[in-house]
Design a protein around this motif. Structure first.
Motif, short mmCIF file in Angstrom:
data_model
loop_
_atom_site.label_atom_id
_atom_site.label_comp_id
_atom_site.label_asym_id
_atom_site.label_seq_id
_atom_site.Cartn_x
_atom_site.Cartn_y
_atom_site.Cartn_z
N GLU A 209 -7.03 5.70 11.04
CA GLU A 209 -8.33 6.23 10.63
C GLU A 209 -8.41 6.48 9.14
O GLU A 209 -9.36 6.10 8.47
CB GLU A 209 -8.60 7.53 11.39
N ALA A 210 -7.39 7.17 8.60
CA ALA A 210 -7.43 7.56 7.20
C ALA A 210 -7.39 6.36 6.24
O ALA A 210 -7.81 6.46 5.09
CB ALA A 210 -6.26 8.49 6.88
N MET A 211 -6.90 5.22 6.74
CA MET A 211 -6.74 4.05 5.87
C MET A 211 -7.91 3.08 5.93
O MET A 211 -7.98 2.13 5.15
CB MET A 211 -5.45 3.30 6.23
N PHE A 265 -12.61 12.29 5.62
CA PHE A 265 -12.37 12.23 4.18
C PHE A 265 -10.90 12.47 3.87
O PHE A 265 -10.26 13.36 4.44
CB PHE A 265 -13.21 13.26 3.43
N SER A 266 -10.37 11.65 2.97
CA SER A 266 -8.99 11.76 2.49
C SER A 266 -8.93 11.05 1.15
O SER A 266 -9.89 10.37 0.74
CB SER A 266 -8.03 11.12 3.49
N PRO A 267 -7.80 11.17 0.42
CA PRO A 267 -7.69 10.46 -0.87
C PRO A 267 -7.90 8.96 -0.76
O PRO A 267 -8.28 8.31 -1.74
CB PRO A 267 -6.25 10.79 -1.30
N SER A 268 -7.67 8.39 0.44
CA SER A 268 -7.84 6.94 0.59
C SER A 268 -9.28 6.50 0.38
O SER A 268 -9.54 5.31 0.13
CB SER A 268 -7.35 6.49 1.97
N TRP A 269 -10.23 7.44 0.48
CA TRP A 269 -11.64 7.08 0.23
C TRP A 269 -11.86 6.61 -1.20
O TRP A 269 -12.83 5.89 -1.48
CB TRP A 269 -12.56 8.26 0.56
N TRP A 270 -10.97 7.02 -2.12
CA TRP A 270 -11.11 6.53 -3.49
C TRP A 270 -10.85 5.03 -3.56
O TRP A 270 -11.15 4.39 -4.58
CB TRP A 270 -10.17 7.29 -4.42
N GLY A 271 -10.31 4.46 -2.48
CA GLY A 271 -10.09 3.02 -2.44
C GLY A 271 -11.38 2.22 -2.48
O GLY A 271 -11.35 1.02 -2.78
N THR A 317 -13.78 15.65 -3.24
CA THR A 317 -12.39 15.85 -3.66
C THR A 317 -12.18 17.23 -4.26
O THR A 317 -11.21 17.93 -3.91
CB THR A 317 -11.98 14.78 -4.70
N LEU A 318 -13.09 17.65 -5.13
CA LEU A 318 -12.97 18.98 -5.74
C LEU A 318 -13.07 20.07 -4.67
O LEU A 318 -12.30 21.04 -4.68
CB LEU A 318 -14.06 19.17 -6.80
N TYR A 319 -13.99 19.90 -3.74
CA TYR A 319 -14.15 20.88 -2.67
C TYR A 319 -12.88 20.97 -1.83
O TYR A 319 -12.38 22.06 -1.53
CB TYR A 319 -15.34 20.51 -1.79
N ARG A 324 -7.84 23.38 -0.16
CA ARG A 324 -6.50 22.84 0.16
C ARG A 324 -6.51 21.97 1.42
O ARG A 324 -5.64 22.08 2.29
CB ARG A 324 -5.46 23.95 0.32
N ARG A 325 -7.49 21.09 1.50
CA ARG A 325 -7.50 20.13 2.61
C ARG A 325 -6.95 18.78 2.17
O ARG A 325 -6.78 17.90 3.01
CB ARG A 325 -8.93 19.95 3.13
N VAL A 326 -6.80 18.57 0.88
CA VAL A 326 -6.25 17.31 0.40
C VAL A 326 -4.83 17.57 -0.07
O VAL A 326 -4.59 18.53 -0.79
CB VAL A 326 -7.11 16.75 -0.77
#
Length: 326
Positions: A209-211, A265-271, A317-319, A324-326
């Motif tokens: 999912e995250a990817m 939502f996760s850092p991978s969304w920046w992809g 991302t800032l939120y 502290r969810r990321v």
């Protein structure tokens, strides 16, 4: 006293730690820098104030500095963790985003100093080529699990194409040969990796999912390849048009799937950011060369979608960093 110590301890534990800083966050630098370059093209085509592009560019530079210092802190404090990430068959690919970020920032800096642009571009080129050698050599060792074949593998190939994207306009004699070398490495490896990844997505289990947002990286070889090719031949011909339209075709398919079935939502969304930025820049270049209201409308729409996406990703991302969810 105990209450205060307890409160202090709780506060200390909730502070963000560089231990959890993902190398993939450098994708945000690529995305913001790409947005800056897209607005620079818009300023030439539509008379938008260049201040918009310059402001976004300064944000990209500042973001790169913060992330670089933070990740160096992680390297010093948790060297074994960074070593593990670098050698990981999936996470390791994202280290290529560092070199690409430097390359894109060289284009951002070109507005201020041609000499500084050349120096930064040379650094980015060296880092990108070195990482491409390491990543591709690692794959040739064999025994890679089918599930490790993921869209982020394309970063090694696309990174070399970005050398041409950002250095195609440089006039130093040696830069032309470097651009040809980078185009050869990036073009062939991007095709090979694209076929491997496409086959994995068709014949094996779906991505986690995250990817799933990282599927947007499949657009990058064609959108980035379009700009690199145009920079080399100095014209928009039929082959360039084919690259652009296939990138647009993939973008529509992947975007629709992400909208219909969005991933958490996760850092991978920046992809999704940099491929969209590359496509937006491609559309602006193509519309300028070919003309026509429809192509102009597509270019403006893609720039709008890119801008909104970067803003939303930044806010999320800032939120998430704050809670502290990321």
């Amino acid at each position: 006293m105990e209450s205060r110590q307890s409160s202090h301890g709780t506060a200390a534990r909730t502070l963000p730690s560089v231990r959890h800083l993902a190398i993939g966050f450098f994708g945000s630098v690529m995305s913001v820098a790409g947005l800056s370059l897209a607005w620079r093209l818009a300023s030439k085509e539509y008379g938008v104030s260049i201040a918009v592009s310059n402001t976004i560019g300064l944000v990209a530079i500042s973001l790169f500095i913060v992330l670089t210092l933070s990740y160096l802190g992680k390297l010093l404090k948790y060297p074994d963790l960074v070593k593990h990430e670098f050698s990981h068959p999936v996470i390791g690919s994202f280290f290529g985003t560092v070199g690409i970020s430097i390359l894109l920032l060289s284009s951002v800096i070109s507005s201020y100093s041609a000499d500084a642009q050349l120096v930064v571009w040379a650094i980015g080129t060296a880092v990108t080529l070195a990482l491409s050698v390491i990543m591709i050599s690692r794959l040739l060792n064999g025994s890679a699990a089918p599930t490790s074949v993921v869209p982020s593998w394309l970063i090694a190939g696309v990174g070399s194409l970005d050398i041409v994207v950002t250095g195609g306009g440089l006039t130093a004699a040696w830069t032309h040969e470097v651009n040809l070398l980078a185009a050869a490495i990036g073009g062939v490896s991007a095709i090979v990796f694209f076929v491997m990844i496409f086959s994995r997505l068709v014949h094996h289990e779906p991505l986690a999912e995250a990817m799933r947002p990282s599927k947007m990286i499949l657009v990058a070889p064609f959108a980035v390849g379009f700009i690199a090719y145009v920079n080399l031949v100095q014209k928009v011909d039929m082959f360039a048009a084919l690259l652009f339209y296939f990138a647009l075709f993939l973008f529509v398919i992947i975007s629709w799937r992400l909208v219909v079935r969005p991933a958490p939502f996760s850092p991978s969304w920046w992809g999704i950011g940099f491929p969209m930025a590359a496509l937006s820049n491609s559309a602006l270049v193509y519309a300028s060369a070919v003309g026509g209201e429809i192509l102009g409308a597509i270019a403006v729409l893609l720039l709008f979608l890119l801008t909104v996406s970067i803003v939303v990703l930044s806010i999320r991302t800032l939120y998430n960093l704050i809670v502290r969810r990321v």
